[in-house]
Design a protein around this motif. Structure first.
Motif, mmCIF file in Angstrom:
data_model
loop_
_atom_site.group_PDB
_atom_site.id
_atom_site.type_symbol
_atom_site.label_atom_id
_atom_site.label_comp_id
_atom_site.label_asym_id
_atom_site.label_seq_id
_atom_site.Cartn_x
_atom_site.Cartn_y
_atom_site.Cartn_z
ATOM 1 N N ILE A 1 -7.523 -6.565 5.294
ATOM 2 C CA ILE A 1 -6.919 -7.892 5.131
ATOM 3 C C ILE A 1 -5.899 -7.875 3.995
ATOM 4 C CG2 ILE A 1 -7.369 -10.304 4.517
ATOM 5 C CD1 ILE A 1 -10.051 -10.032 6.001
ATOM 6 N N SER A 2 -6.214 -7.172 2.924
ATOM 7 C CA SER A 2 -5.293 -7.068 1.795
ATOM 8 C C SER A 2 -3.983 -6.416 2.213
ATOM 9 C CB SER A 2 -5.948 -6.270 0.666
ATOM 10 O OG SER A 2 -5.040 -6.040 -0.368
ATOM 11 N N VAL A 3 -4.068 -5.310 2.922
ATOM 12 C CA VAL A 3 -2.859 -4.606 3.369
ATOM 13 C C VAL A 3 -2.044 -5.503 4.303
ATOM 14 C CG1 VAL A 3 -2.039 -2.674 4.794
ATOM 15 C CG2 VAL A 3 -3.755 -2.280 3.020
ATOM 16 N N VAL A 4 -2.710 -6.207 5.207
ATOM 17 C CA VAL A 4 -2.000 -7.099 6.135
ATOM 18 C C VAL A 4 -1.264 -8.193 5.359
ATOM 19 C CG1 VAL A 4 -2.340 -8.849 7.938
ATOM 20 C CG2 VAL A 4 -3.456 -6.623 8.137
ATOM 21 N N LEU A 5 -1.931 -8.805 4.373
ATOM 22 C CA LEU A 5 -1.289 -9.853 3.574
ATOM 23 C C LEU A 5 -0.079 -9.315 2.812
ATOM 24 C CD1 LEU A 5 -4.404 -11.746 2.191
ATOM 25 C CD2 LEU A 5 -2.696 -12.649 3.778
ATOM 26 N N ILE A 6 -0.218 -8.133 2.231
ATOM 27 C CA ILE A 6 0.896 -7.542 1.483
ATOM 28 C C ILE A 6 2.062 -7.223 2.422
ATOM 29 C CG2 ILE A 6 1.605 -5.509 0.146
ATOM 30 C CD1 ILE A 6 -1.248 -5.595 -1.112
ATOM 31 N N LEU A 7 1.768 -6.684 3.593
ATOM 32 C CA LEU A 7 2.832 -6.380 4.550
ATOM 33 C C LEU A 7 3.527 -7.653 5.036
ATOM 34 C CD1 LEU A 7 1.254 -3.491 6.664
ATOM 35 C CD2 LEU A 7 3.097 -3.346 4.970
ATOM 36 N N ILE A 8 2.764 -8.713 5.262
ATOM 37 C CA ILE A 8 3.367 -9.994 5.640
ATOM 38 C C ILE A 8 4.281 -10.477 4.515
ATOM 39 C CG2 ILE A 8 2.878 -12.456 6.039
ATOM 40 C CD1 ILE A 8 0.341 -11.555 7.545
ATOM 41 N N GLY A 9 3.813 -10.368 3.277
ATOM 42 C CA GLY A 9 4.615 -10.793 2.132
ATOM 43 C C GLY A 9 5.909 -10.026 2.001
ATOM 44 N N SER B 1 3.799 -15.070 -2.537
ATOM 45 C CA SER B 1 2.447 -15.634 -2.499
ATOM 46 C C SER B 1 1.522 -14.782 -1.637
ATOM 47 C CB SER B 1 2.475 -17.062 -1.966
ATOM 48 O OG SER B 1 3.160 -17.894 -2.856
ATOM 49 N N PHE B 2 2.022 -14.299 -0.500
ATOM 50 C CA PHE B 2 1.214 -13.424 0.348
ATOM 51 C C PHE B 2 0.893 -12.117 -0.372
ATOM 52 C CE2 PHE B 2 2.547 -16.242 3.720
ATOM 53 C CZ PHE B 2 1.482 -16.209 4.616
ATOM 54 N N ILE B 3 1.874 -11.565 -1.075
ATOM 55 C CA ILE B 3 1.649 -10.318 -1.802
ATOM 56 C C ILE B 3 0.611 -10.515 -2.903
ATOM 57 C CG2 ILE B 3 2.722 -8.615 -3.341
ATOM 58 C CD1 ILE B 3 5.295 -8.984 -1.667
ATOM 59 N N VAL B 4 0.746 -11.594 -3.657
ATOM 60 C CA VAL B 4 -0.200 -11.860 -4.744
ATOM 61 C C VAL B 4 -1.604 -12.084 -4.191
ATOM 62 C CG1 VAL B 4 -0.807 -13.527 -6.551
ATOM 63 C CG2 VAL B 4 1.532 -12.696 -6.359
ATOM 64 N N LEU B 5 -1.721 -12.837 -3.104
ATOM 65 C CA LEU B 5 -3.028 -13.059 -2.496
ATOM 66 C C LEU B 5 -3.623 -11.742 -2.007
ATOM 67 C CD1 LEU B 5 -5.097 -15.216 -1.783
ATOM 68 C CD2 LEU B 5 -3.994 -15.403 0.454
ATOM 69 N N GLY B 6 -2.792 -10.887 -1.413
ATOM 70 C CA GLY B 6 -3.272 -9.577 -0.979
ATOM 71 C C GLY B 6 -3.764 -8.735 -2.141
ATOM 72 N N LEU B 7 -3.040 -8.778 -3.253
ATOM 73 C CA LEU B 7 -3.469 -8.025 -4.438
ATOM 74 C C LEU B 7 -4.756 -8.602 -5.033
ATOM 75 C CD1 LEU B 7 -0.023 -7.372 -6.142
ATOM 76 C CD2 LEU B 7 -1.478 -5.729 -4.937
ATOM 77 N N MET B 8 -4.873 -9.933 -5.038
ATOM 78 C CA MET B 8 -6.109 -10.543 -5.546
ATOM 79 C C MET B 8 -7.300 -10.141 -4.678
ATOM 80 S SD MET B 8 -5.036 -14.313 -7.031
ATOM 81 C CE MET B 8 -4.860 -15.044 -5.437
ATOM 82 N N LEU B 9 -7.102 -10.108 -3.359
ATOM 83 C CA LEU B 9 -8.176 -9.687 -2.463
ATOM 84 C C LEU B 9 -8.513 -8.211 -2.678
ATOM 85 C CD1 LEU B 9 -10.122 -10.358 -0.199
ATOM 86 C CD2 LEU B 9 -8.322 -9.791 1.426
ATOM 87 N N LEU B 10 -7.498 -7.405 -2.930
ATOM 88 C CA LEU B 10 -7.740 -5.988 -3.188
ATOM 89 C C LEU B 10 -8.561 -5.796 -4.465
ATOM 90 C CD1 LEU B 10 -7.092 -3.216 -1.981
ATOM 91 C CD2 LEU B 10 -5.088 -3.147 -3.458
ATOM 92 N N ILE B 11 -8.309 -6.622 -5.470
ATOM 93 C CA ILE B 11 -9.097 -6.571 -6.705
ATOM 94 C C ILE B 11 -10.505 -7.110 -6.467
ATOM 95 C CG2 ILE B 11 -9.300 -7.563 -9.035
ATOM 96 C CD1 ILE B 11 -6.192 -7.462 -9.115
ATOM 97 N N LEU B 12 -10.633 -8.113 -5.622
ATOM 98 C CA LEU B 12 -11.932 -8.726 -5.338
ATOM 99 C C LEU B 12 -12.846 -7.800 -4.534
ATOM 100 C CD1 LEU B 12 -13.680 -11.307 -5.459
ATOM 101 C CD2 LEU B 12 -12.588 -12.006 -3.325
ATOM 102 N N THR B 13 -12.272 -6.913 -3.739
ATOM 103 C CA THR B 13 -13.069 -6.058 -2.852
ATOM 104 C C THR B 13 -14.105 -5.215 -3.601
ATOM 105 O OG1 THR B 13 -11.289 -6.047 -1.231
ATOM 106 C CG2 THR B 13 -12.917 -4.299 -1.048
ATOM 107 N N PRO B 14 -13.755 -4.478 -4.655
ATOM 108 C CA PRO B 14 -14.800 -3.733 -5.358
ATOM 109 C C PRO B 14 -15.786 -4.636 -6.105
ATOM 110 C CG PRO B 14 -12.632 -3.262 -6.303
ATOM 111 C CD PRO B 14 -12.418 -4.133 -5.127
ATOM 112 N N VAL B 15 -15.336 -5.833 -6.492
ATOM 113 C CA VAL B 15 -16.257 -6.778 -7.131
ATOM 114 C C VAL B 15 -17.343 -7.186 -6.131
ATOM 115 C CG1 VAL B 15 -16.455 -9.043 -8.224
ATOM 116 C CG2 VAL B 15 -14.494 -7.582 -8.745
ATOM 117 N N ILE B 16 -16.925 -7.431 -4.888
ATOM 118 C CA ILE B 16 -17.893 -7.756 -3.838
ATOM 119 C C ILE B 16 -18.833 -6.578 -3.606
ATOM 120 C CG2 ILE B 16 -18.114 -8.192 -1.345
ATOM 121 C CD1 ILE B 16 -15.550 -9.893 -1.587
#
Length: 130
Positions: free
Chosen positions: A20-28, A74-89
């Motif tokens: 999902i992170s990669v998709v959001l970044i690519l959309i951005g 905004s899509f890129i930032v959201l993708g990066l935030m999700l990428l950071i959140l993934t190891p936290v999860i």
């Protein structure tokens, strides 16, 4: 009683988060190119405190509201935030996994790792911006 295979759940969470992170970044990136801004930010624009690319001043709420306007950054930032959140999860699921196994030493160690992550993500940056 349903027996959860926590290794499978953890692996699935990591895969889904990264995809999902990669998709959001690519959309951005695509939206930035369509907007005509491309990726042609100069070094001085990126390093400027007033830059749109300076994410240290961009709260998550701004990134979320920018999605409705199809803002590429905004899509890129959201993708990066999700990428950071993934190891936290992953660490949070590790706490659940070790608790289910009743491996209390690893529960405590993983809780300490989780607290360190929360300090590094939320508390330390807040202290540095005071």
């Amino acid at each position: 009683m349903v027996k959860w295979d926590m290794d499978y759940v953890i692996g699935l969470a990591l895969r889904i988060g990264v995809i999902i992170s990669v998709v959001l970044i690519l959309i951005g990136v695509t939206l930035l190119v369509i907007e005509g801004k491309g990726l042609g930010y100069s070094d001085s624009q990126i390093m400027s405190v007033r830059s749109r690319v300076n994410t240290t001043l961009l709260p998550p709420s701004v990134a979320l509201t920018g999605l409705s306007h199809a803002d590429g950054l905004s899509f890129i930032v959201l993708g990066l935030m999700l990428l950071i959140l993934t190891p936290v999860i992953r660490v949070a699921l590790g706490i659940v996994s070790f608790t289910m196994e009743k491996d209390w030493i690893y529960v405590v160690i993983t809780i300490i790792v989780f607290i360190n992550l929360m300090l590094a993500i939320f508390v330390i940056p807040a202290l540095l911006h005071i």
